[in-house]
Scaffold this motif. Structure first.
Motif, PDB file in Angstrom:
ATOM      1  N   GLY A 127     -16.732  -1.936  -0.709  1.00 55.80           N
ATOM      2  CA  GLY A 127     -16.072   0.385  -0.340  1.00 55.80           C
ATOM      3  C   GLY A 127     -17.410   0.798   0.268  1.00 55.80           C
ATOM      4  O   GLY A 127     -18.365   0.881   0.186  1.00 55.80           O
TER       5      GLY A 127
ATOM      6  N   ALA B 189      -7.489   1.632  -4.245  1.00 61.47           N
ATOM      7  CA  ALA B 189      -8.727   2.176  -3.925  1.00 61.47           C
ATOM      8  C   ALA B 189      -8.238   3.136  -4.300  1.00 61.47           C
ATOM      9  O   ALA B 189      -9.423   4.008  -4.367  1.00 61.47           O
ATOM     10  CB  ALA B 189      -8.089   1.946  -2.045  1.00 61.47           C
TER      11      ALA B 189
ATOM     12  N   ARG C 216     -15.389  -4.762   6.127  1.00 59.55           N
ATOM     13  CA  ARG C 216     -14.158  -5.036   5.341  1.00 59.55           C
ATOM     14  C   ARG C 216     -13.658  -6.743   4.895  1.00 59.55           C
ATOM     15  O   ARG C 216     -12.476  -6.515   4.607  1.00 59.55           O
ATOM     16  CB  ARG C 216     -12.703  -4.229   6.728  1.00 59.55           C
TER      17      ARG C 216
ATOM     18  N   TYR D  96      -5.174  -1.483  -2.060  1.00 57.13           N
ATOM     19  CA  TYR D  96      -5.491  -2.452  -0.941  1.00 57.13           C
ATOM     20  C   TYR D  96      -5.416  -3.785  -0.525  1.00 57.13           C
ATOM     21  O   TYR D  96      -5.197  -4.133   0.472  1.00 57.13           O
ATOM     22  CB  TYR D  96      -6.720  -1.579  -0.399  1.00 57.13           C
TER      23      TYR D  96
ATOM     24  N   GLN E 173       1.019  -1.143  -0.282  1.00 57.19           N
ATOM     25  CA  GLN E 173       0.297  -0.024   0.157  1.00 57.19           C
ATOM     26  C   GLN E 173       0.505   1.428  -0.331  1.00 57.19           C
ATOM     27  O   GLN E 173       0.567   1.928  -0.804  1.00 57.19           O
ATOM     28  CB  GLN E 173      -0.895   0.013   1.257  1.00 57.19           C
TER      29      GLN E 173
ATOM     30  N   PHE F 137     -11.800  -1.968  -1.049  1.00 55.23           N
ATOM     31  CA  PHE F 137     -10.653  -2.150  -0.608  1.00 55.23           C
ATOM     32  C   PHE F 137     -10.764  -3.900  -0.305  1.00 55.23           C
ATOM     33  O   PHE F 137     -10.310  -4.087  -1.506  1.00 55.23           O
ATOM     34  CB  PHE F 137     -11.112  -1.819   0.922  1.00 55.23           C
TER      35      PHE F 137
END
Length: 146
Positions: free
Chosen positions: A103, A58, A134, A43, A8, A87
């Motif tokens: 998301g 993302a 998540r 992500y 990331q 995500f």
């Protein structure tokens, strides 16, 4: 075997073969961007049954699919409005190439061919309905998404 890492903070995806060889960058330059070979906060990654790699990019509001092991094989298979930062991603066991992605306050199901994604769960507005999902998983028999 190999493993794939969504790096990331360095805006890249790395492929590593073992602990003694250096990792190789699949896509990303180390600097956030939205052009060819650029990512902005990758992500999550998932590897499909044929070895294809899916990446949630993302901040660029997209999911990429890479069919080989260099950036020239990567293309966008889903894009999203600016309220939906993708995500987590779960490949659909029942429909090859399609996937679910989280998301905002939503889960969307995407065909994986660049076609329109549809809302699967949540309303995108009310965090009491679904607040920042998540993670996703299939039931053992593959019939249900959790």
């Amino acid at each position: 075997g190999e493993y794939v890492i969504a790096d990331q903070q360095n805006h890249r995806v790395q492929i590593c073969k073992d602990t003694t060889d250096p990792c190789v960058t699949l896509i990303g330059t180390g600097v956030a961007g939205s052009g060819d070979n650029q990512l902005n906060t990758p992500y999550y990654v998932a590897v499909g049954p044929a070895g294809e790699i899916y990446i949630t990019d993302a901040v660029n509001l997209r999911v990429l699919k890479c069919t080989g092991r260099d950036s020239t094989t990567c293309s966008s298979v889903a894009t999203f409005p600016n309220t939906f930062y993708p995500f987590y991603l779960l490949l659909d066991k029942g429909t090859p190439g399609s996937f679910y992605v989280t998301g905002g306050n939503l889960v969307k199901k995407c065909p994986g061919d660049g076609g329109a994604c549809v809302d699967f769960a949540g309303d995108g507005q009310d965090a009491n309905n679904l607040g920042g999902p998540r993670g996703l998983a299939f039931s053992e028999d593959g019939a249900h998404v959790y």
